[in-house]
Design an enzyme around this catalytic site. Sequence first.
Site: not given
Ligand code: UDP
Length: 356
Positions: A62, A128, A155, A159, A296, A299
Site C-alpha cells: 500500500d 487529472s 477527488y 490531485k 450528473r 459534470d
Molecule cells: N455519462 C453518461 N452516462 C453514463 C456515464 C457517463 O451520460 O452512464 C457521460 C458523463 O455525463 C460525461 C461523459 O459521459 O459527460 C463521460 O463520463 P465518464 O464518467 O466516462 O468520465 P468523466 O468525464 O466523468 O471523467
Amino acid sequence: MDRLVTFMDSGRPVVLVTGGAGYIGAHTAKALAEANFLPVVFDNLSSGFREAVRWGPFCHGDIRDADAVAAALDAYPVAAVVHFAGLIEVGRSVTRPDLFWDVNVTGTGRLLSALAARRVPRLVFSSSAAVYGSAGRTALETIPETAAKDPASPYGDTKLAGERLIQAHCRAYGLSAVVLRYFNAAGADPSGLIGEAHEPETHLLPLAIAAAMGDGPALTIFGDDFDTPDGTCLRDYIHVTDLAAAHVAAVRAALAPGAFEAINVGTGFGCSVRDVIRTVGAAVGSPVPTVQGPRRTGDPASLVANPARAQTLLGWRATCSALDRIVTDAVRWESQPAYGAGRRQRQPELRSQFAA
Ligand code: UDP
C-alpha cells in the site's frame, strides 16, 4: 516480489510504477517495457488486477505503508517513479473525502519522503483535468495548463494537493517531476490483453459497450440540455495507448534537477455523449439502448484539452485517439472471454450491478 534475479540481470533502467496493476498503470508498464525500461509494479490490488502485471516484477503493498514503499525502492535500483496509486471515483470522493486525502495526499507524501531519502531523480504523477474549474469557459474553449484551478470534487482537490506537494519537493530536494493531467482515458491495448476494468464501472464507454452487447442495462444519458452542439457533454477522449506513451516521454524528458512541469494529455477535440453512443453502436453492430436522465452532479458541459505544451515539452501528441479506433479497441477487449464480457459473466457480484 517475484522473478527478481532474472529482471535485475536485464540491465534495463528500472521504473517503479505505483498502481501499475490498474487500467492506465498496466498500459504504461507495457509501454515502458517496449521502450526498454524494466517496470516494477507496486500495487495493493484494491482495484487493480494481478493478471494485469505482465511486463515486470510485482511488489504487493500500500502506498501509505512507508516500510512497503521503502522495501520496493531498496530492492531495485529505481531510476524513476511513475505514480498512479490512488483513488479515482469522483462520486465516492464526495462521501469519503477522508479516505481520498489519506490515500491520494498522505500516500503521495510518504512516497515523496522515500524518494527524497534515496535521491531518486524523476517522478511522473498521474493527475487529472479535474484540477481545473469550469467557470467562465464556453463549451468550445480548450483548456491550457494555466487555466484557473478550482476542483469541483474532493477527488480533484486531492490531485491538486498532490501536485503542489510534488512541486514543493522539487524545490526542496531537486526532484524533477512531470504531472500529467489526463482528460478522458479510454480504449484498450490493441493486443486485447489489457483494458479498462473498474468495479463498479461508471465510465461512459464500457457502460455503452456493455449495453450494446446486451451485457448491461440501457445507458442513461446524463443530461441533454447542456450548451453544446447536441446538448450532451463534450469530453476529450484519449486512447490509453497514447496516454501510456505520454508517460514514457515524461520519464525520458530532459529536465533539470528541481524542474516541475504540469502537462495536459488530451487531443484538443471534444466528442459528445451521443457521438460515443453512435460509434459504439456501429462497432458492436447493434445500437446502444439508452434512457434519458438528468445531469450528473458536478459534470461540466465541456472538458477539452489544449495539448500544445505536451508537444513542445515532451514531443508527444495523440496518434491513435480517433474515436472509432478507441471504440474498436475497447470492444475487442470487452469481447475477450478471459477479461471483458467473460469477466462479467464469471462474477455474480458484477452482474448484480447490471440487474438494477
Ligand atoms: N455519462 C453518461 N452516462 C453514463 C456515464 C457517463 O451520460 O452512464 C457521460 C458523463 O455525463 C460525461 C461523459 O459521459 O459527460 C463521460 O463520463 P465518464 O464518467 O466516462 O468520465 P468523466 O468525464 O466523468 O471523467
